[in-house]
Write a protein that holds these residues in place. Structure first.
Motif, PDB file in Angstrom:
ATOM      1  N   PHE A 226     -83.264 -46.597  38.476  1.00  0.00           N
ATOM      2  CA  PHE A 226     -83.687 -47.366  37.292  1.00  0.00           C
ATOM      3  C   PHE A 226     -82.465 -48.005  36.627  1.00  0.00           C
ATOM      4  O   PHE A 226     -82.379 -48.091  35.412  1.00  0.00           O
ATOM      5  N   HIS A 227     -81.500 -48.433  37.447  1.00  0.00           N
ATOM      6  CA  HIS A 227     -80.208 -48.868  36.923  1.00  0.00           C
ATOM      7  C   HIS A 227     -80.059 -50.379  36.906  1.00  0.00           C
ATOM      8  O   HIS A 227     -79.019 -50.868  36.517  1.00  0.00           O
ATOM      9  N   MET A 228     -81.125 -51.125  37.324  1.00  0.00           N
ATOM     10  CA  MET A 228     -80.925 -52.550  37.585  1.00  0.00           C
ATOM     11  C   MET A 228     -80.372 -53.299  36.383  1.00  0.00           C
ATOM     12  O   MET A 228     -79.654 -54.277  36.539  1.00  0.00           O
ATOM     13  N   TRP A 229     -80.730 -52.849  35.188  1.00  0.00           N
ATOM     14  CA  TRP A 229     -80.297 -53.604  34.018  1.00  0.00           C
ATOM     15  C   TRP A 229     -78.825 -53.397  33.714  1.00  0.00           C
ATOM     16  O   TRP A 229     -78.188 -54.249  33.097  1.00  0.00           O
ATOM     17  N   VAL A 230     -78.254 -52.269  34.145  1.00  0.00           N
ATOM     18  CA  VAL A 230     -76.931 -51.890  33.639  1.00  0.00           C
ATOM     19  C   VAL A 230     -75.850 -52.928  33.963  1.00  0.00           C
ATOM     20  O   VAL A 230     -75.199 -53.423  33.038  1.00  0.00           O
ATOM     21  N   PRO A 231     -75.639 -53.308  35.248  1.00  0.00           N
ATOM     22  CA  PRO A 231     -74.532 -54.238  35.509  1.00  0.00           C
ATOM     23  C   PRO A 231     -74.724 -55.582  34.812  1.00  0.00           C
ATOM     24  O   PRO A 231     -73.768 -56.114  34.238  1.00  0.00           O
ATOM     25  N   ASP A 232     -75.935 -56.117  34.844  1.00  0.00           N
ATOM     26  CA  ASP A 232     -76.143 -57.433  34.247  1.00  0.00           C
ATOM     27  C   ASP A 232     -75.937 -57.419  32.742  1.00  0.00           C
ATOM     28  O   ASP A 232     -75.360 -58.342  32.175  1.00  0.00           O
ATOM     29  N   VAL A 233     -76.427 -56.366  32.099  1.00  0.00           N
ATOM     30  CA  VAL A 233     -76.286 -56.313  30.649  1.00  0.00           C
ATOM     31  C   VAL A 233     -74.832 -56.053  30.266  1.00  0.00           C
ATOM     32  O   VAL A 233     -74.291 -56.711  29.371  1.00  0.00           O
ATOM     33  N   TYR A 234     -74.170 -55.149  30.967  1.00  0.00           N
ATOM     34  CA  TYR A 234     -72.763 -54.876  30.654  1.00  0.00           C
ATOM     35  C   TYR A 234     -71.925 -56.126  30.840  1.00  0.00           C
ATOM     36  O   TYR A 234     -71.023 -56.423  30.073  1.00  0.00           O
ATOM     37  N   HIS A 235     -72.238 -56.869  31.908  1.00  0.00           N
ATOM     38  CA  HIS A 235     -71.465 -58.065  32.211  1.00  0.00           C
ATOM     39  C   HIS A 235     -71.801 -59.188  31.242  1.00  0.00           C
ATOM     40  O   HIS A 235     -70.931 -59.900  30.760  1.00  0.00           O
ATOM     41  N   GLY A 236     -73.097 -59.339  30.940  1.00  0.00           N
ATOM     42  CA  GLY A 236     -73.525 -60.469  30.129  1.00  0.00           C
ATOM     43  C   GLY A 236     -73.212 -60.310  28.653  1.00  0.00           C
ATOM     44  O   GLY A 236     -72.912 -61.280  27.977  1.00  0.00           O
ATOM     45  N   ALA A 237     -73.271 -59.104  28.146  1.00  0.00           N
ATOM     46  CA  ALA A 237     -73.089 -58.899  26.717  1.00  0.00           C
ATOM     47  C   ALA A 237     -71.644 -59.201  26.334  1.00  0.00           C
ATOM     48  O   ALA A 237     -70.731 -59.021  27.140  1.00  0.00           O
TER      49      ALA A 237
END
Lengths: 486, 206
Positions: A226-237
């Motif tokens: 359930f980790h799909m959001w982590v890299p994109d959000v960490y990178h995008g924020a």
């Protein structure tokens, strides 16, 4: 119903913070853009006072308030203090970063404080309804903070993904909670625990609900799959917001898992069930986190995958199902937050107006530009990799001990093997800092407060590693005071 | 069929017809008005269930506020009706299948042993002086006050976030700052430049 004002005392910290937020929100209207330091100072003061109020209650016996919706116990007060202090340090690191990006605004601080309030609500929830409301309060504040860099397409996209996946996770969580409500006829955590204990709950529905609740917890931790959001959000924020998302909410997520899995669904027949699920989540997180991080060239994405692997380790402690294991998991989450603060803080310190120091190449030759910060970063990377004598080593050791104590030796071996693979990308950062030529040569000149905090942060990783017993003792005693095993 | 059942069927029929008209009406304003009718009859059904507070709130909030806003939006926007109706017949079959599955599911649950009429008997009617507004209020402000307050804080977050995300700074606003106009000095507006004098070319002069 009898009511007296002393019933509210266990929630004094939360109530104070809410009042402070409301007052600061109004004061901010009268503060001109050039003097936002007033809002910043008030925010830090409010968080400090909240932390002090919460810290004064550590060590008390569990009490409940608000007709059983709120529980004040040592675990909760300790984590609340930790959340406030973490966010204070995080805001101090990000002050210089926010100003040139148009985010040094009152709303930023107000939303950060409301996120803290959400975490505090989650931490001391004694009722599924309140747990859910806390999750939403935290989530909504964070979604909007990610989107606060309005002109950046990457941030907006990150916020959108975070929002959609967060809503999905909430849906799963609510579905699981409704199943458990159907099986036990109650939403209060102690009542659910009683109903499960007495065995008069339909066990099929209960297990069905448990699956969804564990999925919701997996989302909140960012554990694979359930980790799909982590890299994109960490990178995008914006990095300042990444720092907030990556640190303090993990403390709240730990409390969230403890309240749901251990306090509500901690009966023997259910522990067996969720232990298997957590083993799966944990192994998947260790594999995906450590292997995928190797391929990253962006420091924020690398740290995101590193977070996933750390959450795998954290779950090892929780799945042990023993008080020592919970203590080790709590120790791990505190250590992780300390390291995360340092790592993301370093990205913030190296960033300039119009330049984000978020690529791995930007770290090249840091030793020649500023030997002291290179050393601090080295300590943090060693700690994340688990190299003694830094504190990261002890955190991993205690968690592995807890797993071995319940006979899951193979799991400990897998975890150790993958942390060895993970050591590669942490040590690559060290290599870049010390053995490569710098690509940029402007000086790194953070403000006085950042310098002191960053040095303290790095040294704490080392000093606590020299004497890990102190923090561990605090964690274990907080767990012993708060959690009753059935 | 007693009086209560006949009232129920009367309102239910209106509700179903209104709901159907919401999706079949050609004019979006008519659709919205049929939705108002649907809400209104649903409120009447709740009244039959002795849930008078919910019924009144449904009328006040949905009919009174949400739908009026909705109508405003529909009237303000220049809707391209042809585009909206595109693909109506393509979607009809899948949506009928989904609706059919939902009807079957509901029949299975409501006819089963957990929620059938035998398992869910008619609750005893409350006394004439019983007010469920009062009962709800008492619960909300005592037992659930903590959750209630947190829900209020979440709304506050929504307000703060909505303003922070959409309100652009006032740079685009053109307004006069009188104090700046008064405080202006000559040196701010006029720049005196000394330039070398230029010789007039006498040869070309007329």
């Amino acid at each position: 119903m009898e009511f007296s004002i002393t019933d509210l005392m266990p929630a004094a910290a939360d109530i104070f913070l809410l009042c402070a937020v409301s007052v600061i929100l109004i004061i901010d209207l009268f503060v001109s853009d050039q003097r936002k330091i007033v809002t910043y100072g008030l925010t830090q003061a409010a968080l400090l006072i909240t932390a002090i109020i919460a810290a004064r209650s550590i060590g008390t016996e569990p009490v409940s308030a608000f007709s059983g919706m709120f529980v004040g116990d040592a675990l909760g007060y300790f984590l609340k203090t930790g959340v406030c202090l973490t966010v204070m340090v995080g805001l101090a690191y990000s002050r210089a970063y926010l100003a040139p990006r148009g985010m040094y605004r009152g709303e930023y601080f107000v939303l950060a404080m409301l996120a803290v309030l959400g975490m505090m609500v989650m931490i001391s929830a004694n009722h599924f309804l309140v747990l859910y409301l806390g999750v939403e309060l935290l989530g909504l504040s964070l979604y909007s903070m990610v989107a606060l860099a309005r002109d950046s397409a990457r941030s907006t996209e990150g916020a959108m993904k975070y929002f959609v996946l967060g809503a999905l996770a909430s849906g799963m969580l609510l579905y699981g909670m409704s199943m458990i409500y159907g099986a036990t006829g109650s939403l209060g955590i102690p009542e659910i625990a009683d109903a499960v204990q007495q065995g008069n709950a339909n066990s099929t529905i209960l297990k069905f609900g448990l699956v969804f609740v564990v999925a919701g917890i997996g989302f909140k931790f960012g554990a694979a799959p359930f980790h799909m959001w982590v890299p994109d959000v960490y990178h995008g924020a914006p990095t300042a917001v990444t720092l907030l998302i990556g640190t303090a909410p993990k403390l709240a997520a730990f409390a969230f898992a403890m309240r749901l899995l251990v306090e509500a669904l901690g009966a023997e027949q259910l522990v067996v069930e969720w232990r298997q699920m957590l083993v799966l989540l944990s192994v998947a997180s260790l594999v995906i986190g450590n292997v995928a991080a190797i391929a990253q060239t962006n420091l924020k994405r690398m740290l995101a995958y590193s977070t996933i692997s750390h959450m795998g380790f954290l779950l090892l402690g929780v799945l042990s199902g023993t008080l020592e294991g919970y203590g080790a998991a709590m120790f791990y989450v505190c250590v992780y937050v300390l390291m995360g603060l340092g790592a993301f803080g370093m990205i913030l310190l190296m960033s300039r107006d119009g330049f984000e120091a978020e690529e791995l190449d930007d770290l090249k030759g840091l030793n020649q530009r500023n030997p002291w910060y290179a050393f601090v970063m080295l300590l943090i990377m060693f700690s994340m990799a688990g190299v003694p004598p830094t504190i990261g080593f002890w955190a991993k050791l205690y968690v592995l001990q807890a797993v071995v104590s319940i006979g899951y030796v193979w799991l400990a071996v897998v975890a150790a093997a993958f942390s060895l693979i993970g050591a590669f990308y942490y040590l690559r950062v060290v290599k870049l800092m010390y053995f490569d030529e710098p690509q940029r040569d402007e000086r790194i000149e953070p403000g006085f407060d950042c310098r002191v905090l960053m040095s303290a942060n790095g040294l704490a990783v080392l000093a606590l590693g020299m004497m890990p017993g102190l923090l561990l003792a605090v964690c274990v005693s907080a767990i012993h005071l708060s959690v009753r095993l059935p | 069929m007693n009086f209560e059942a006949s009232v129920f069927y009367f309102f239910s029929a209106i509700l179903v017809i209104a709901a159907l008209r919401v999706i079949t009406a050609r004019n979006p304003v008519h659709s919205a008005l049929f939705l108002v009718l649907a809400f209104f009859t649903a409120a009447a059904l709740w009244l039959l269930l002795e849930a008078e507070f919910l019924a009144i709130v449904l009328v006040l909030v949905y009919v009174g506020a949400v739908m009026v806003l909705f109508l405003f939006v529909i009237m303000m926007l220049d809707l391209n009706l042809e585009k909206l109706r595109e693909g109506y017949w393509d979607y009809l079959l899948p949506s009928l299948i989904v609706a059919g599955v939902m009807v079957v599911e509901m029949a299975v649950i409501l006819g089963g042993r957990y929620f059938g009429l035998a398992a869910m008997p008619h609750p005893p009617a409350a006394g004439a002086d019983y007010s469920n507004t009062k009962a709800l209020g008492r619960l909300l402000y005592t037992e659930y006050v903590y959750a209630f307050e947190i829900a209020a804080v979440i709304l506050l977050v929504a307000i703060v976030a909505a303003i922070a995300l959409t309100l652009r700074s006032q740079k685009k606003n053109k307004y006069q700052a009188a104090y700046k106009q008064i405080a202006v000095r000559r040196s701010d507006r006029v720049r005196l430049v000394s330039m070398p004098g230029e010789e007039r070319d006498r040869g070309d002069a007329p």
